[in-house]
Motif scaffolding. Sequence first.
Motif, PDB file in Angstrom:
ATOM      1  N   GLY A 204      -5.412  11.209 -10.864  1.00 32.57           N
ATOM      2  CA  GLY A 204      -4.954  10.766  -9.751  1.00 32.57           C
ATOM      3  C   GLY A 204      -5.816  10.596  -8.495  1.00 32.57           C
ATOM      4  O   GLY A 204      -6.517  11.961  -8.272  1.00 32.57           O
ATOM      5  N   TRP A 205      -6.151   9.715  -7.816  1.00 28.50           N
ATOM      6  CA  TRP A 205      -7.035   9.565  -6.766  1.00 28.50           C
ATOM      7  C   TRP A 205      -8.524   9.930  -7.344  1.00 28.50           C
ATOM      8  O   TRP A 205      -9.408  10.714  -6.650  1.00 28.50           O
ATOM      9  CB  TRP A 205      -6.721  10.267  -5.608  1.00 28.50           C
ATOM     10  CG  TRP A 205      -5.551   9.853  -4.908  1.00 28.50           C
ATOM     11  CD1 TRP A 205      -4.534  10.813  -4.733  1.00 28.50           C
ATOM     12  CD2 TRP A 205      -4.984   8.586  -4.524  1.00 28.50           C
ATOM     13  NE1 TRP A 205      -3.366   9.929  -4.478  1.00 28.50           N
ATOM     14  CE2 TRP A 205      -3.822   8.561  -4.011  1.00 28.50           C
ATOM     15  CE3 TRP A 205      -5.968   7.393  -4.434  1.00 28.50           C
ATOM     16  CZ2 TRP A 205      -3.225   7.565  -3.384  1.00 28.50           C
ATOM     17  CZ3 TRP A 205      -5.060   6.352  -3.668  1.00 28.50           C
ATOM     18  CH2 TRP A 205      -3.869   6.328  -3.474  1.00 28.50           C
TER      19      TRP A 205
ATOM     20  N   THR B 293      -4.642   5.572  -8.437  1.00 33.25           N
ATOM     21  CA  THR B 293      -3.920   6.173  -7.432  1.00 33.25           C
ATOM     22  C   THR B 293      -3.009   7.429  -7.875  1.00 33.25           C
ATOM     23  O   THR B 293      -3.365   7.809  -9.043  1.00 33.25           O
ATOM     24  CB  THR B 293      -2.510   5.309  -7.165  1.00 33.25           C
ATOM     25  OG1 THR B 293      -1.790   5.079  -8.295  1.00 33.25           O
ATOM     26  CG2 THR B 293      -3.235   3.820  -6.805  1.00 33.25           C
ATOM     27  N   ASN B 294      -2.219   7.870  -7.303  1.00 38.42           N
ATOM     28  CA  ASN B 294      -1.538   9.447  -7.441  1.00 38.42           C
ATOM     29  C   ASN B 294      -0.729   9.319  -8.451  1.00 38.42           C
ATOM     30  O   ASN B 294      -0.377  10.349  -9.329  1.00 38.42           O
ATOM     31  CB  ASN B 294      -0.992   9.902  -6.341  1.00 38.42           C
ATOM     32  CG  ASN B 294      -0.812  11.511  -6.371  1.00 38.42           C
ATOM     33  OD1 ASN B 294      -1.659  12.136  -6.869  1.00 38.42           O
ATOM     34  ND2 ASN B 294       0.454  12.110  -5.912  1.00 38.42           N
ATOM     35  N   ASN B 295      -0.077   8.023  -8.811  1.00 40.69           N
ATOM     36  CA  ASN B 295       0.658   7.829 -10.098  1.00 40.69           C
ATOM     37  C   ASN B 295       0.031   7.199 -10.967  1.00 40.69           C
ATOM     38  O   ASN B 295       0.985   6.511 -12.031  1.00 40.69           O
ATOM     39  CB  ASN B 295       2.054   7.096  -9.448  1.00 40.69           C
ATOM     40  CG  ASN B 295       1.567   5.728  -8.792  1.00 40.69           C
ATOM     41  OD1 ASN B 295       0.572   5.233  -8.892  1.00 40.69           O
ATOM     42  ND2 ASN B 295       2.730   4.878  -8.528  1.00 40.69           N
ATOM     43  N   GLY B 296      -1.157   7.029 -11.031  1.00 45.47           N
ATOM     44  CA  GLY B 296      -2.008   6.495 -12.219  1.00 45.47           C
ATOM     45  C   GLY B 296      -2.062   5.344 -12.406  1.00 45.47           C
ATOM     46  O   GLY B 296      -2.684   5.046 -13.488  1.00 45.47           O
TER      47      GLY B 296
END
Length: 227
Positions: free
Chosen positions: A74-75, A99-102
């Motif tokens: 994530g990130w 992103t934080n959700n992959g």
Amino acid sequence: MAQAATPIYSWEWTAEGAQITAPNWNGSFNYTSGNDYATFGSSSGTPYNSNITGIQDSFTVSFDLKNLSSTSNGWKDIFSLYTNGTVSGESNSMVLEFTNNGELYLYNKGFGGQTGGNINTGLTWTDLQQDSWTNLSIVSDLSSQTLSVYVNGALAGTITEWNPSSPALTGSQFGASFGNTRPMNGTMDINNIKFYDGVVLPVPEAATASLGLLGLAALMMRRRRCC
């Protein structure tokens, strides 16, 4: 997967040995004898070039990826491109970032003075953990004022009204944003890296091209029946 053209920088590894034509890059990819690819990332190096030359206008960058070793990216950035003499951080850049959700996005973070815009590649870190190659192509086309991402030859998304005031590509890094900001949490295998001075559209995979031809054939049959 790209059409025939001469790249400014390129790497392609074979089982017989690393084939490298990329001067002025710092750091190195981790090549293991007998493989037909190399590896990069937080534990194997994040190669970069802060003085790219020969790409002043439209450009294309293409490479193949597989075997992401991390499940917590994530990130984290797997690739970044820079202009305006950026030496660290994320300003004047565009980055391929989880992103934080992959989900994997291409973010424009002020490249060439043009801010805003992002493209969802449609890929996740789970997709890139597979032992099968995924081709990514980033195309900055100033003539059509578009910034596009292609996945395995198919268009994933486009930023329109793309008109950076300083379009020259001056820096790049694999495995992080330049200056090792948001480095990868793991490694990835890579091959067929190419940087082009100009627009070089990728060739769709055979399956994608076949589906397109089938659709065209079906449309022609419907038109014949209508007439």
